[in-house]
Design an enzyme around this catalytic site. Structure first.
Site, short mmCIF file in Angstrom:
data_model
loop_
_atom_site.label_atom_id
_atom_site.label_comp_id
_atom_site.label_asym_id
_atom_site.label_seq_id
_atom_site.Cartn_x
_atom_site.Cartn_y
_atom_site.Cartn_z
N GLU A 1 0.85 -1.19 0.00
CA GLU A 1 0.00 0.00 0.00
C GLU A 1 0.89 1.24 0.00
O GLU A 1 1.84 1.33 0.77
CB GLU A 1 -0.90 -0.02 1.24
CG GLU A 1 -1.62 1.28 1.54
CD GLU A 1 -2.47 1.79 0.39
OE1 GLU A 1 -3.27 1.00 -0.15
OE2 GLU A 1 -2.30 2.97 0.01
N SER B 1 -20.05 5.53 1.95
CA SER B 1 -21.26 5.59 2.76
C SER B 1 -21.36 4.45 3.78
O SER B 1 -22.24 4.47 4.63
CB SER B 1 -22.50 5.57 1.88
OG SER B 1 -22.39 6.55 0.87
N HIS C 1 -24.97 -2.89 0.55
CA HIS C 1 -26.18 -2.81 -0.26
C HIS C 1 -26.82 -4.18 -0.46
O HIS C 1 -26.13 -5.19 -0.54
CB HIS C 1 -25.84 -2.23 -1.64
CG HIS C 1 -25.51 -0.77 -1.61
ND1 HIS C 1 -26.46 0.21 -1.42
CD2 HIS C 1 -24.32 -0.12 -1.76
CE1 HIS C 1 -25.86 1.40 -1.45
NE2 HIS C 1 -24.57 1.23 -1.65
N SER D 1 -19.19 2.09 -6.44
CA SER D 1 -20.25 1.50 -5.62
C SER D 1 -20.93 0.41 -6.43
O SER D 1 -21.11 0.58 -7.64
CB SER D 1 -21.25 2.59 -5.24
OG SER D 1 -22.16 2.09 -4.32
C1 LIG Z 1 -18.82 8.73 -1.84
C2 LIG Z 1 -18.76 7.25 -1.98
C3 LIG Z 1 -19.73 6.44 -1.37
C4 LIG Z 1 -19.69 5.06 -1.50
N1 LIG Z 1 -20.60 4.32 -0.82
C5 LIG Z 1 -20.56 2.97 -0.90
C6 LIG Z 1 -21.48 2.19 -0.15
O1 LIG Z 1 -22.26 2.69 0.64
N2 LIG Z 1 -21.47 0.85 -0.31
C7 LIG Z 1 -20.61 0.24 -1.16
O2 LIG Z 1 -20.68 -0.97 -1.28
N3 LIG Z 1 -19.68 0.97 -1.83
C8 LIG Z 1 -19.63 2.31 -1.72
N4 LIG Z 1 -18.70 3.06 -2.40
C9 LIG Z 1 -17.71 2.35 -3.19
C10 LIG Z 1 -16.56 1.79 -2.35
O3 LIG Z 1 -16.07 2.77 -1.45
C11 LIG Z 1 -15.42 1.37 -3.25
O4 LIG Z 1 -15.92 0.51 -4.23
C12 LIG Z 1 -14.31 0.63 -2.52
O5 LIG Z 1 -13.89 1.32 -1.39
C13 LIG Z 1 -13.14 0.43 -3.45
O6 LIG Z 1 -12.11 -0.22 -2.75
P1 LIG Z 1 -10.70 -0.44 -3.41
O7 LIG Z 1 -9.95 -1.30 -2.49
O8 LIG Z 1 -10.87 -0.88 -4.80
O9 LIG Z 1 -10.09 1.02 -3.50
P2 LIG Z 1 -9.16 1.79 -2.48
O10 LIG Z 1 -9.73 1.79 -1.14
O11 LIG Z 1 -8.86 3.11 -3.08
O12 LIG Z 1 -7.85 0.93 -2.44
C14 LIG Z 1 -6.84 1.02 -3.40
C15 LIG Z 1 -5.55 1.25 -2.70
O13 LIG Z 1 -4.49 1.16 -3.63
C16 LIG Z 1 -3.48 2.02 -3.23
N5 LIG Z 1 -2.59 2.26 -4.35
C17 LIG Z 1 -2.84 2.96 -5.47
N6 LIG Z 1 -1.75 3.00 -6.26
C18 LIG Z 1 -0.79 2.31 -5.64
C19 LIG Z 1 0.57 2.03 -5.95
N7 LIG Z 1 1.15 2.47 -7.06
N8 LIG Z 1 1.28 1.29 -5.07
C20 LIG Z 1 0.72 0.84 -3.93
N9 LIG Z 1 -0.56 1.10 -3.59
C21 LIG Z 1 -1.31 1.82 -4.43
C22 LIG Z 1 -4.26 3.23 -2.80
O14 LIG Z 1 -3.52 4.09 -1.97
C23 LIG Z 1 -5.47 2.62 -2.09
O15 LIG Z 1 -5.28 2.52 -0.71
C24 LIG Z 1 -18.70 4.45 -2.29
C25 LIG Z 1 -17.72 5.24 -2.88
C26 LIG Z 1 -17.73 6.62 -2.72
C27 LIG Z 1 -16.65 7.43 -3.32
#
Ligand SMILES: Cc1cc2nc3c(=O)[nH]c(=O)nc-3n(C[C@H](O)[C@H](O)[C@H](O)COP(=O)(O)OP(=O)(O)OC[C@H]3O[C@@H](n4cnc5c(N)ncnc54)[C@H](O)[C@@H]3O)c2cc1C
Lengths: 474, 325
Positions: A33, A47, A51, A337
């Site tokens: 990370e 949020s 869901h 989402s």
């Molecule tokens: C306003 C909002 C409301 C939402 N509400 C909901 C909800 O109520 N229910 C629901 O199911 N979903 C919801 N979502 C969607 C949900 O938040 C996302 O789908 C989910 O958090 C995505 O997770 P992720 O692990 O893919 O992304 P992230 O949490 O962004 O994880 C990716 C990680 O990769 C790291 N990274 C990036 N590049 C590199 C690199 N080069 N080297 C090392 N690390 C790196 C980043 O720093 C990050 O920590 C919502 C989203 C938003 C924006």
């Protein structure tokens, strides 16, 4: 050189879920990370809704993974000691025409497997959601909708994965990847080698993809602004409240959070920059005008915090696939989402893809399925608090007055990996209340400095560059 | 469950004055609860002079003013002081739950005086748009960091709101060698005392922007700048008036909010605008025998009035106890 069987890039809910799922098998796994702590990307600002699947199209990956994720989240949350509350959701209709749409929505949701849906009318609403506007004539009730603390969910999944042998690296940004017989992954911290890589880099999944020559998708950011209200208003709504989705907007919601504070939002605006987490006056006005249609008593006066999150969008649906052109590389991108909900189902799907693409998966003889639940004073009855204090006096030494967080909980959070003020806040709620850290920040900084044995000037809000103090008198 | 005639919550100037006054009026079974490690409350971090001008006819610093009361408290065997004692729960029978390192107990009060002071209005309550980097501090927190801990929070400072703490901190930052780039006040007049405008801003050439507000805070990891706009009579932005100030620190001094969440929990009626108890008489609440004093009752300009107000509350509590034996 650090050698692994598999490297997961990105420590959000997707990376953490995959790590935990894969930690059942005899594999050497690294989770890397770029930020100072896990869950500092999209997974910290959303949020928090698990869901039911009522908003997704039949035949979509999103729909299938959402319904399955909802089921799995309940099981895994229990195993890793995170609270999941099945509060249920109401999708509100404001006119008789809308009621027809509710029926259509119900049918569509039932087709993708959402259970126990019901249309409810005014008498039901009056009893079960007394603050709801009288303009709401009916609603689609989905009892399987729930809430979870998104960051505690990530931390506890990752902690359980680590317990099962996964190595977690923070402050480790992937900068280049060489693909050959094995992948050589260069980072700001060390160089890693592995046979498989999983791209779960959220907003930056396209950058990672480019590093291995995949360029058929780009991630754009869609911003959502959300506003948290004082805990005093916890019962302003009993369910998650949605307006009927329109063609232009999925709607702005009244949300219950697992910390008790009601929340309103999110907006949905395309955003130029993947780093722009600013909130706006327009967003605030829009959100409050929208939610007052459902709960007229909601007031700006009760705002205690706000934030913006960026949804990583790569077209309509999620991308979860093995890159046949780059054997051994799995892409998990465009997880907008309901990504938080779908995460455990995505993890299972990824395991399947790995199996199909030659990874030998042998179950470990012993998998630590359970994680002891973390004690939070705000979440337990007083008789339990008393026992804890008798066992450990530091549970009686309160640091955060608004949210009742003790020294013991702060130290415990640090022992579990918190390195920053935000990390402490997300894990314990200290600084998250109505005074917003006005009273406790200095004390928490001192505890952090002491426990980590670093000078105060090194203490940050959320990693390098966000130091709190420019000079210490010596 | 231990029962006391009088319990006072809060060991700042208000709580101490109330305790001493109740004792003087014949109450000899008093418990004073303070969550910090020492008595004195917010005065401990106010190391500038300006306290006691009316009450003592002297100019003292905050700690000096507090010290006189602390001495009085320690000399009074009728007043039982408990530090690091945190009241987490209160009901209308005036029974409370108190946490301390190593113990949790229930305590009942015949009469109860709440002297819990204020919290500061936050950037969030002022609804300031923009980002949430490090470098945004309530002025009181910055004061604690500099005066109590010896930490300098930033080098280039913009103060939001012209409350007294903000003005005093503008001077404090200047004295520490930081550059204070301005105080931005949305109202057409300054909220702090005139003497503070003169001594804290004019003497240090710090600009005061009246009728202006911060439209947005910018910066990713740390504050980089703020956008300031002029406002019209309705306090709305005047188009075209925006300008930026580069800074690494934003101090909020936008008002104080009485902390009355415990009595609200007990069922006391609270005015939503002021967050203070609704009552006909000074210091009383809708629950008989439950009193509120000091800044928790009304936000006073100077500590001298807090002391006077709290002495009255002590008298009222003493009368209540005598009338309800
Ligand atoms: C306003 C909002 C409301 C939402 N509400 C909901 C909800 O109520 N229910 C629901 O199911 N979903 C919801 N979502 C969607 C949900 O938040 C996302 O789908 C989910 O958090 C995505 O997770 P992720 O692990 O893919 O992304 P992230 O949490 O962004 O994880 C990716 C990680 O990769 C790291 N990274 C990036 N590049 C590199 C690199 N080069 N080297 C090392 N690390 C790196 C980043 O720093 C990050 O920590 C919502 C989203 C938003 C924006």
């Amino acid at each position: 050189m650090n050698e692994y069987d598999l490297i997961i890039i990105g420590g959000g809910v997707i990376g953490a879920s995959i790590a935990r799922e894969l930690s059942r098998y005899k594999l050497r796994i690294a989770l890397v990370e770029k930020e100072a702590e896990l869950a500092f990307g999209v997974s910290k600002s959303n949020s928090g809704i698990i869901h039911p699947g009522t908003q997704n199209k039949p035949g979509s990956l999103k729909g299938r993974l959402c319904v399955e994720g909802n089921r799995l989240t309940r099981i895994i949350a229990k195993e890793v000691g995170v609270d999941f509350q099945a509060v249920g959701e109401l999708i509100c209709a404001f006119s008789d025409d809308d009621i027809q749409n509710l029926f259509a929505l119900k049918k569509q949701a039932e087709d993708i497997g959402v259970p126990r849906l019901e249309i409810v009318y005014k008498p039901w609403l009056k009893i079960n959601e007394p603050n709801l506007s009288s303009e709401v004539v009916a609603a689609l009730y989905a009892p399987t909708a729930g809430i979870i603390s998104p960051y505690r969910w990530v931390y506890d999944l990752a902690e359980n994965a680590a317990r099962n042998g996964v190595d977690v690296f923070t402050n480790t940004k992937v900068t280049a990847i060489e693909s050959g017989k094995v992948f050589t992954v260069h980072t700001t911290n060390a160089t890693f080698e592995s046979r498989y890589i999983i791209n779960a880099a959220g907003l930056y999944a396209d950058d990672i993809a480019r590093m291995v020559g995949i360029d058929d998708f780009t991630i754009t950011a869609r911003k959502g602004e959300e506003f948290l209200l004082d805990k005093k208003r916890e019962y302003i709504a009993n369910h998650l409240l949605f307006p009927l989705p329109t063609k232009t907007s999925k709607g702005i919601l009244v949300i219950k959070t697992s910390d008790g504070n009601p929340m309103v939002g999110p907006t949905a605006e395309v955003c130029e920059s993947k780093e722009d987490l600013s909130t706006s006056d327009e967003g605030l006005a829009k959100v409050f005008a929208s939610v007052r249609r459902m709960i007229p008593a909601i007031s700006e006066r009760d705002i205690i915090a706000y934030f913006a999150g960026l949804r990583p969008v790569a077209g309509e649906d999620f991308i979860v696939r093995h890159e046949d052109r780059v054997p051994g590389c799995i892409t998990v991108a465009g997880i907008q989402s309901p990504g938080l909900t779908a995460a455990p189902a995505i993890a299972v799907m990824v395991v399947d893809l790995l199996k199909k693409n030659g990874l030998d998966l042998k179950k470990k003889f012993f998998f630590h399925r359970h994680r002891q639940k973390t004690d939070h004073l705000f979440a337990i009855p007083f008789n339990r608090t008393k026992q804890l204090i008798q066992k450990d006096p530091e549970y009686g030494d309160i640091v955060c007055r608004c949210e009742m967080v003790s020294v013991r909980e702060i130290k415990d959070a640090i022992a579990r990996g918190a390195r920053t003020l935000d990390g402490i806040k997300f894990r314990t709620r200290a600084q998250a209340g109505r005074c917003h850290g006005g009273f406790c920040t200095a004390r928490i900084m001192k505890i952090l400095a002491e426990e980590l044995n670093v000078p105060i000037a090194n203490i940050t809000k959320r990693g390098m560059g966000s130091e709190m103090v420019v000079k210490e008198r010596t | 469950m231990r029962e006391y005639e009088l319990v006072i919550v809060g060991g700042g100037p208000a709580g101490m004055a109330a305790a001493l006054s109740a004792r003087e009026h014949g109450i000899n079974d008093i418990l004073l609860l303070e969550r910090d490690r020492c008595l004195g409350g917010i005065l401990n971090q106010c190391i500038h002079p300006g306290f006691g001008i009316t009450y003592y006819k002297e100019i003292l610093t905050g700690p000096e003013y507090a010290e006189r009361f602390i001495k009085g408290i320690h000399a009074a065997p009728e007043i039982d002081v408990r530090l690091q004692a945190f009241v987490v729960d209160l009901n209308k029978e005036k029974i409370m739950t108190v946490l301390r390192p190593g113990s949790m107990e229930r305590i009942k009060a015949k009469a109860l005086i709440m002297a819990t002071g204020c919290r500061e209005r936050t950037r969030e309550m002022a609804h300031i748009a923009g980002t949430r980097p490090s470098g945004i501090y309530p002025a009181g927190l910055a004061q604690k960091m500099i005066n109590m801990e010896g930490w300098l929070p930033g080098n280039e400072v913009v103060v939001v709101g012209s409350g007294d703490i903000g003005l005093i901190m503008a001077r404090r930052f200047s004295l520490e060698g930081a550059m204070v780039k301005g105080v931005v006040e949305i109202k057409p007049t300054c909220s702090g005392l005139i003497r503070n405008v003169v001594q804290c801003l004019e003497d240090f050439n710090i600009p005061l922007y009246l009728g202006h507000k911060i439209a947005r805070i910018c910066g990713h990891d740390r504050v980089e700048r703020v956008t300031v706009v002029r406002v019209n009579d309705d306090l709305n932005e005047i188009p075209g008036s925006a300008f930026d100030i580069t800074c690494d620190t934003v101090l909020l001094s936008a008002g104080l909010i009485p902390e009355n969440e415990l009595i609200e929990m007990a069922g006391v009626k609270i005015d939503k605008n002021t967050n203070t108890p609704i009552s006909d008489e000074v210091n009383t609440t809708s629950i008989p025998g439950l009193f509120v004093c000091g800044n928790a009752f009304k936000v006073y300009d100077v500590v001298d009035w807090v002391t006077k107000d709290s002495e009255e509350a002590g008298i009222q509590a003493a009368l209540y106890i005598k009338r309800n034996p």
